[in-house]
Design a protein around this motif. Structure first.
Motif, short mmCIF file in Angstrom:
data_model
loop_
_atom_site.label_atom_id
_atom_site.label_comp_id
_atom_site.label_asym_id
_atom_site.label_seq_id
_atom_site.Cartn_x
_atom_site.Cartn_y
_atom_site.Cartn_z
N PHE A 1 -5.70 28.24 -2.55
CA PHE A 1 -5.04 28.15 -3.84
C PHE A 1 -5.97 28.56 -5.05
CE2 PHE A 1 -2.63 24.92 -1.34
CZ PHE A 1 -1.52 25.45 -1.33
N ILE A 41 -2.32 32.77 -6.56
CA ILE A 41 -1.05 32.48 -6.15
C ILE A 41 -0.81 33.78 -5.37
CG2 ILE A 41 1.49 32.02 -6.54
CD1 ILE A 41 0.53 30.36 -8.91
N ARG A 89 6.95 27.82 -3.81
CA ARG A 89 6.12 28.55 -5.17
C ARG A 89 5.85 27.24 -6.02
NH1 ARG A 89 4.14 33.18 -5.43
NH2 ARG A 89 4.22 34.27 -7.51
N GLN A 120 2.72 26.12 -4.64
CA GLN A 120 1.73 26.88 -4.67
C GLN A 120 1.13 27.02 -6.19
OE1 GLN A 120 3.73 30.41 -3.38
NE2 GLN A 120 2.91 30.56 -1.20
N PHE A 150 -2.72 26.00 -7.14
CA PHE A 150 -3.40 26.89 -8.16
C PHE A 150 -4.02 25.97 -9.34
CE2 PHE A 150 -3.58 29.66 -11.81
CZ PHE A 150 -4.61 30.50 -11.15
N LYS A 186 -1.40 22.94 1.38
CA LYS A 186 -1.44 24.06 2.20
C LYS A 186 -0.62 23.89 3.26
CE LYS A 186 -3.19 28.23 3.74
NZ LYS A 186 -2.63 29.52 3.15
N THR A 221 3.22 24.16 2.24
CA THR A 221 3.51 25.60 2.23
C THR A 221 3.82 26.01 3.68
OG1 THR A 221 1.64 26.58 1.74
CG2 THR A 221 2.73 25.84 -0.08
#
Length: 176
Positions: free
Chosen positions: A7, A10, A25, A28, A32, A103, A106
């Motif tokens: 991260f 993105i 998203r 993410q 970030f 992580k 995602t």
């Protein structure tokens, strides 16, 4: 190592909108923001509290860790035990594991089709019993709460004299 943590940016946006892409998203974006909110925190930053009765920055990070655990477990249809069984006591490990949870989430979601996504539940286990919630609750609950608290970390570190690094662009998802 810090450069191995996810991260830092993105990834490019998918070409299509879907429920899977939207939730990925959001996670993410959280990852970030968390990455840069926590990069370069000093001991004085971790000990900072806006008031005597408020949580310290470290306590806030521990809470975000728990939220990230719920996010990761939910994407695997696994129960999250409450109260948490273990929370890393060292900042570097706490940061690394929080980012790893995001992580995992995602990566799990990228493998799913809409039916699989719809079947996911947010599951809490306490005292041997379980309660289940629809995946919608993951968005307005742990994901939104973690974003909110990550903003607090940014505020705390600014107040303790250590603002986030220059060039972090949350709109574009990059650091210039």
């Amino acid at each position: 190592m810090a450069q191995d943590l996810p991260f830092q940016s993105i990834p490019p946006a998918p070409e299509t909108f879907s429920s899977e892409h939207l939730i990925i998203r959001m996670i993410q974006g959280l990852g970030f923001r968390y990455f840069w909110a926590t990069k370069g925190l000093r001991e004085v930053d971790l000990e900072y509290s806006p008031s005597e009765s408020g949580q310290t920055c470290m306590e806030t990070l521990e809470h975000i860790y728990g939220l990230a655990e719920v996010i990761a477990n939910s994407t695997q249809n696994k129960a999250t035990v409450r109260p948490p069984l273990k929370v890393p006591q060292k900042f570097k490990m706490l940061r690394s594991e929080t980012l790893a949870f995001l992580k995992i989430a995602t990566e799990q979601l990228k493998k799913m089709n809409p039916k699989e996504l719809e079947a996911l539940k947010v599951i809490f286990e306490r005292g041997g019993g379980q309660v289940r919630f629809p995946l919608w609750n993951l968005i307005n609950g742990p994901i939104s709460d973690a974003i909110y608290h990550t903003g607090q970390v940014v505020s705390f570190r600014r107040s303790s004299g250590n603002p986030i690094p220059k060039g972090v662009n949350v709109f574009l998802g990059v650091k210039n």
